[in-house]
Design a protein around this motif. Structure first.
Motif, mmCIF file in Angstrom:
data_model
loop_
_atom_site.group_PDB
_atom_site.id
_atom_site.type_symbol
_atom_site.label_atom_id
_atom_site.label_comp_id
_atom_site.label_asym_id
_atom_site.label_seq_id
_atom_site.Cartn_x
_atom_site.Cartn_y
_atom_site.Cartn_z
ATOM 1 N N ILE A 1 0.838 -1.205 0.000
ATOM 2 C CA ILE A 1 0.000 0.000 0.000
ATOM 3 C C ILE A 1 0.873 1.255 0.000
ATOM 4 C CG2 ILE A 1 -1.647 1.336 1.374
ATOM 5 C CD1 ILE A 1 -2.889 -1.394 2.177
ATOM 6 N N GLY A 2 1.930 1.258 0.816
ATOM 7 C CA GLY A 2 2.837 2.409 0.857
ATOM 8 C C GLY A 2 3.531 2.638 -0.472
ATOM 9 N N PHE A 3 3.972 1.572 -1.125
ATOM 10 C CA PHE A 3 4.630 1.689 -2.428
ATOM 11 C C PHE A 3 3.667 2.272 -3.458
ATOM 12 C CE2 PHE A 3 5.640 -0.141 -6.595
ATOM 13 C CZ PHE A 3 6.906 0.392 -6.772
ATOM 14 N N GLY A 4 2.442 1.765 -3.460
ATOM 15 C CA GLY A 4 1.437 2.279 -4.397
ATOM 16 C C GLY A 4 1.154 3.745 -4.171
ATOM 17 N N TYR A 5 1.060 4.141 -2.915
ATOM 18 C CA TYR A 5 0.812 5.541 -2.582
ATOM 19 C C TYR A 5 1.957 6.425 -3.062
ATOM 20 C CZ TYR A 5 0.155 9.773 0.115
ATOM 21 O OH TYR A 5 0.017 11.078 0.471
ATOM 22 N N ARG A 6 3.202 5.980 -2.860
ATOM 23 C CA ARG A 6 4.359 6.766 -3.300
ATOM 24 C C ARG A 6 4.372 6.927 -4.816
ATOM 25 N NH1 ARG A 6 6.718 3.860 0.811
ATOM 26 N NH2 ARG A 6 7.568 2.294 -0.592
ATOM 27 N N GLN A 7 4.011 5.857 -5.533
ATOM 28 C CA GLN A 7 3.986 5.936 -7.001
ATOM 29 C C GLN A 7 2.913 6.916 -7.477
ATOM 30 O OE1 GLN A 7 6.188 4.639 -9.092
ATOM 31 N NE2 GLN A 7 7.248 3.858 -7.313
ATOM 32 N N LEU A 8 1.739 6.855 -6.877
ATOM 33 C CA LEU A 8 0.675 7.788 -7.247
ATOM 34 C C LEU A 8 1.062 9.221 -6.923
ATOM 35 C CD1 LEU A 8 -2.530 5.858 -6.115
ATOM 36 C CD2 LEU A 8 -1.777 6.319 -8.453
ATOM 37 N N ASN A 9 1.697 9.411 -5.785
ATOM 38 C CA ASN A 9 2.121 10.745 -5.370
ATOM 39 C C ASN A 9 3.180 11.293 -6.325
ATOM 40 O OD1 ASN A 9 1.938 12.935 -3.711
ATOM 41 N ND2 ASN A 9 3.362 12.164 -2.184
ATOM 42 N N LYS A 10 4.092 10.424 -6.762
ATOM 43 C CA LYS A 10 5.146 10.847 -7.697
ATOM 44 C C LYS A 10 4.537 11.278 -9.036
ATOM 45 C CE LYS A 10 8.840 8.311 -7.817
ATOM 46 N NZ LYS A 10 9.784 7.208 -8.105
ATOM 47 N N LYS A 11 3.570 10.505 -9.527
ATOM 48 C CA LYS A 11 2.921 10.855 -10.791
ATOM 49 C C LYS A 11 2.161 12.169 -10.673
ATOM 50 C CE LYS A 11 2.481 6.186 -12.581
ATOM 51 N NZ LYS A 11 1.563 5.102 -12.971
ATOM 52 N N GLN A 12 1.514 12.380 -9.539
ATOM 53 C CA GLN A 12 0.783 13.631 -9.328
ATOM 54 C C GLN A 12 1.750 14.805 -9.281
ATOM 55 O OE1 GLN A 12 -2.571 14.008 -9.325
ATOM 56 N NE2 GLN A 12 -2.137 16.186 -9.328
ATOM 57 N N ASP A 13 2.907 14.636 -8.652
ATOM 58 C CA ASP A 13 3.909 15.700 -8.612
ATOM 59 C C ASP A 13 4.397 16.048 -10.014
ATOM 60 O OD1 ASP A 13 3.726 15.890 -5.878
ATOM 61 O OD2 ASP A 13 5.533 14.686 -5.475
ATOM 62 N N GLU A 14 4.589 15.021 -10.861
ATOM 63 C CA GLU A 14 5.011 15.261 -12.246
ATOM 64 C C GLU A 14 3.938 16.032 -13.007
ATOM 65 O OE1 GLU A 14 5.957 11.474 -13.953
ATOM 66 O OE2 GLU A 14 7.687 11.167 -12.613
ATOM 67 N N ARG A 15 2.677 15.654 -12.816
ATOM 68 C CA ARG A 15 1.583 16.366 -13.476
ATOM 69 C C ARG A 15 1.519 17.815 -13.007
ATOM 70 N NH1 ARG A 15 -2.238 12.429 -11.650
ATOM 71 N NH2 ARG A 15 -1.495 10.542 -12.618
ATOM 72 N N ASP A 16 1.688 18.029 -11.717
ATOM 73 C CA ASP A 16 1.669 19.388 -11.180
ATOM 74 C C ASP A 16 2.799 20.224 -11.767
ATOM 75 O OD1 ASP A 16 -0.511 18.688 -9.662
ATOM 76 O OD2 ASP A 16 0.615 18.510 -7.775
ATOM 77 N N LYS A 17 3.985 19.633 -11.880
ATOM 78 C CA LYS A 17 5.124 20.357 -12.437
ATOM 79 C C LYS A 17 4.880 20.710 -13.900
ATOM 80 C CE LYS A 17 10.119 20.204 -12.728
ATOM 81 N NZ LYS A 17 11.341 19.448 -12.453
ATOM 82 N N ASN A 18 4.325 19.774 -14.666
ATOM 83 C CA ASN A 18 4.010 20.043 -16.070
ATOM 84 C C ASN A 18 2.981 21.158 -16.207
ATOM 85 O OD1 ASN A 18 5.788 18.136 -17.070
ATOM 86 N ND2 ASN A 18 4.257 16.520 -17.148
ATOM 87 N N GLN A 19 1.984 21.157 -15.343
ATOM 88 C CA GLN A 19 0.973 22.216 -15.380
ATOM 89 C C GLN A 19 1.586 23.568 -15.043
ATOM 90 O OE1 GLN A 19 -2.166 20.951 -12.748
ATOM 91 N NE2 GLN A 19 -3.304 19.971 -14.401
ATOM 92 N N GLU A 20 2.480 23.605 -14.063
ATOM 93 C CA GLU A 20 3.142 24.866 -13.717
ATOM 94 C C GLU A 20 3.972 25.381 -14.877
ATOM 95 O OE1 GLU A 20 5.379 24.351 -10.125
ATOM 96 O OE2 GLU A 20 3.598 23.816 -8.970
ATOM 97 N N ASN A 21 4.665 24.483 -15.572
ATOM 98 C CA ASN A 21 5.456 24.885 -16.736
ATOM 99 C C ASN A 21 4.568 25.429 -17.847
ATOM 100 O OD1 ASN A 21 7.860 24.173 -15.495
ATOM 101 N ND2 ASN A 21 7.915 22.139 -16.412
#
Length: 108
Positions: A29-49
């Motif tokens: 569960i922790g691994f899955g959460y970290r992966q989802l969080n990482k993908k969301q951070d990438e999406r947020d960074k792309n949106q900011e750019n």
């Protein structure tokens, strides 16, 4: 009350007997959460750019309009400074320099 205490002991006994399963499930569960969080951070960074690029485009258009409509050196300089602060490109520098030369030519 005795039933409550008995149920608590049964729960603790089940936890002790099944701790490897609990640890493995928690890890998955922790691994899955970290992966989802990482993908969301990438999406947020792309949106900011993308937003930064859009803001630069809007500021470039604003600068171009200010120069074309001759809003005055102070206003154009302010818009240009904001554009440079956003990381503007060479094209706007060229427009601004031409505008400054044209204004100096009118003053002199």
């Amino acid at each position: 009350m005795e039933v409550l205490i008995k149920d608590a002991f049964i729960f603790l006994k089940d936890m002790i007997n099944n701790w490897p399963t609990i640890v493995i499930c928690s890890g998955i569960i922790g691994f899955g959460y970290r992966q989802l969080n990482k993908k969301q951070d990438e999406r947020d960074k792309n949106q900011e750019n993308q937003l930064l690029v859009m803001r630069q485009e809007i500021k470039r258009i604003e600068l171009s309009q200010a120069i074309n409509h001759d809003y005055g050196m102070q206003i154009v300089s302010g818009i240009f400074d904001e554009y440079v602060a956003m990381g503007g490109n060479h094209y706007a520098h060229e427009l601004y320099e031409k505008y400054k030369k044209r204004k100096r030519g009118k003053i002199a």
